[in-house]
Design a protein around this motif. Structure first.
Motif, PDB file in Angstrom:
ATOM      1  N   ASN A 153      -6.379   0.322  -0.433  1.00 20.88           N
ATOM      2  CA  ASN A 153      -5.019  -0.116  -0.771  1.00 20.88           C
ATOM      3  C   ASN A 153      -4.357   0.802  -1.791  1.00 20.88           C
ATOM      4  OD1 ASN A 153      -4.267  -2.909   0.508  1.00 20.88           O
ATOM      5  ND2 ASN A 153      -6.428  -3.081  -0.031  1.00 20.88           N
ATOM      6  N   SER A 187      -8.094  -8.386 -10.196  1.00 19.96           N
ATOM      7  CA  SER A 187      -6.902  -7.948  -9.462  1.00 19.96           C
ATOM      8  C   SER A 187      -5.692  -8.802  -9.818  1.00 19.96           C
ATOM      9  CB  SER A 187      -7.170  -8.010  -7.960  1.00 19.96           C
ATOM     10  OG  SER A 187      -6.018  -7.686  -7.222  1.00 19.96           O
ATOM     11  N   CYS A 238     -12.090  -2.186  -0.731  1.00 18.20           N
ATOM     12  CA  CYS A 238     -10.841  -2.962  -0.738  1.00 18.20           C
ATOM     13  C   CYS A 238      -9.857  -2.402  -1.760  1.00 18.20           C
ATOM     14  CB  CYS A 238     -11.128  -4.436  -1.034  1.00 18.20           C
ATOM     15  SG  CYS A 238     -11.968  -5.327   0.291  1.00 18.20           S
ATOM     16  N   PHE A 239     -10.362  -2.039  -2.931  1.00 26.00           N
ATOM     17  CA  PHE A 239      -9.499  -1.441  -3.945  1.00 26.00           C
ATOM     18  C   PHE A 239      -9.026  -0.058  -3.506  1.00 26.00           C
ATOM     19  CE2 PHE A 239     -11.035  -4.755  -6.704  1.00 26.00           C
ATOM     20  CZ  PHE A 239     -10.070  -4.882  -7.693  1.00 26.00           C
ATOM     21  N   ARG A 298      -1.898  -6.823  -2.624  1.00 24.39           N
ATOM     22  CA  ARG A 298      -2.594  -6.526  -1.369  1.00 24.39           C
ATOM     23  C   ARG A 298      -4.112  -6.519  -1.563  1.00 24.39           C
ATOM     24  NH1 ARG A 298       1.034  -2.010   1.014  1.00 24.39           N
ATOM     25  NH2 ARG A 298      -0.719  -0.679   0.464  1.00 24.39           N
ATOM     26  N   ILE A 299      -4.565  -6.029  -2.700  1.00 25.35           N
ATOM     27  CA  ILE A 299      -6.001  -6.027  -2.979  1.00 25.35           C
ATOM     28  C   ILE A 299      -6.533  -7.456  -3.018  1.00 25.35           C
ATOM     29  CG2 ILE A 299      -7.720  -5.556  -4.777  1.00 25.35           C
ATOM     30  CD1 ILE A 299      -6.132  -2.979  -5.381  1.00 25.35           C
ATOM     31  N   THR A 300      -5.783  -8.364  -3.647  1.00 27.59           N
ATOM     32  CA  THR A 300      -6.185  -9.770  -3.675  1.00 27.59           C
ATOM     33  C   THR A 300      -6.291 -10.331  -2.261  1.00 27.59           C
ATOM     34  OG1 THR A 300      -5.218 -10.168  -5.864  1.00 27.59           O
ATOM     35  CG2 THR A 300      -5.513 -12.076  -4.437  1.00 27.59           C
ATOM     36  N   TRP A 307      -6.953  -8.647   0.495  1.00 30.08           N
ATOM     37  CA  TRP A 307      -8.131  -8.074   1.137  1.00 30.08           C
ATOM     38  C   TRP A 307      -9.422  -8.672   0.584  1.00 30.08           C
ATOM     39  CZ3 TRP A 307      -9.208  -3.598   4.422  1.00 30.08           C
ATOM     40  CH2 TRP A 307      -8.101  -3.251   5.199  1.00 30.08           C
TER      41      TRP A 307
END
Length: 369
Positions: free
Chosen positions: A182, A94, A178-179, A139-141, A143
């Motif tokens: 988002n 990510s 998570c991916f 945002r993925i990072t 989460w």
């Protein structure tokens, strides 16, 4: 830097500027300008953006791209089924993608591109080709960090059950979630906004920019709401999980001091787990430190409407968020240093990789001779 003001894009540009959510400028920089009430002049703003984006942030991104590539290689070599390797691998991926898009974003933010007379409005184009992907990866990072800290909380609170609770298939499902969650909120954006050549009356030229279909007001509302909720959820989650880890580590340290002797094997396992937990706490702490000021800055924007992309304090707004992007890149790039200094296993694997590369290079030289 003169900004092209399109009323239908202002809300989108605002949310894309906020999405780095990773920095703080604690002091307002006052500069006398021709516009009454401005804190930073147009010239000062140009200098700040050029230095932060084009020089400093670009250098950090290059370092981060190399570092995350090394981390990905290390975790693949160690095996993704071991400990938190899969989660750290996903976070490195990510960060790598986000930094790659940030390089293009920094290029587009160069204030002197406007003087190049190219048929491209880089500030428009970067929204779909740089800003949005960078936002998504950021945002993925967050989460993924929330999940990693939650996984370690389960590990320290339920050490005997963690093997049954946190399995490899469940890790894969959670990481994919998570991916997906988002990325899903950006689908309406790409369904409504598109790249096209259009006429710009301010410059009397046709350039490549972005246009929007109908219902863009609803789109901006969805983007703002999703950004706020998803960011706050991850931020609060990381803080809570990190706090639990820190408290638990302190309690375990006191318990070990009072424990009886003859438990060498248990103590060795406890030390290994402690190192992993400290590594996770450090990664989470770095993210929280970078994340909290940006969230505060976003809240200030809500309370003070003049602090916005195209309002009275737009110069101050751009300067402060240039620092946000800078610290975002630092957060995405610094993990390789944290891993190397805090994980002997990571360090040994990385050294093995370099040794293998050196030996391969030496053999090729000998063959040529």
């Amino acid at each position: 830097m003169t900004m092209l003001n399109y009323s239908h894009l202002s809300g989108l540009r605002r949310i894309l500027s906020d999405t780095s959510v990773f920095a703080n400028v604690s002091v307002l920089i006052y500069d006398q300008t021709d516009n009454e009430g401005e804190y930073i002049s147009d010239f000062a703003r140009t200098i700040f953006i050029f230095v932060n984006h084009v020089i400093v942030d670009m250098s950090i991104c290059v370092f981060g791209i190399v570092g995350n590539c090394l981390s990905i290689t290390v975790f693949l070599k160690q095996g993704l089924s071991k400990s938190v390797n899969l989660s750290l691998f996903a976070m490195s991926v990510s960060d790598l993608i986000g930094l790659t898009f940030q390089v293009w974003h920094n290029f587009c933010m160069n204030p002197y591109l406007e003087q190049s007379d190219l048929p491209i409005d880089f500030l428009d184009v970067q929204i779909l080709t740089a800003g949005t992907p960078n936002v998504a990866m950021t945002r993925i990072t967050c989460w993924l960090t929330m999940y990693i800290t939650a996984e370690r909380c389960v590990s320290v609170l339920f050490p005997l059950k963690v093997g049954r609770i946190v399995t490899f298939p469940r890790r894969v499902v959670i990481i994919v979630f998570c991916f997906s969650v988002n990325l899903a909120f950006f689908l309406p954006l790409y369904a409504s906004y598109y790249l096209t050549f259009k006429f710009y009356p301010e410059s009397n030229k046709t350039k490549l920019g972005i246009s929007v279909q109908e219902n863009h007001d609803m789109l901006i509302y969805v983007m703002n709401a999703s950004h706020a909720y998803l960011s706050i959820i991850s931020f609060v989650g990381v803080i809570m999980n990190t706090a639990i880890l820190v408290v638990t580590l302190k309690r375990k340290a006191k318990w070990r001091k009072s424990a009886t002797l003859g438990q060498n094997k248990i103590e060795t396992l406890a030390i290994r787990d402690k190192k992993t937990e400290l590594l996770v706490v450090t990664v989470a702490t770095v993210l929280v430190v970078c994340y909290a000021p940006g969230v505060t800055c976003a809240l200030i924007e809500i309370v003070f409407p003049e602090f916005n992309f195209d309002n009275k304090l737009e110069n101050l707004y751009h300067v402060m968020w240039s620092f946000c992007f800078l610290f975002s890149s630092i957060n995405a790039s610094i993990n390789v240093i944290v891993f190397y200094n805090m994980s002997s296993k990571y360090r040994n694997t990385l050294q093995e990789i370099f040794s293998s590369l050196n030996s391969t290079h030496s053999k090729k030289k000998q063959r040529k001779i």
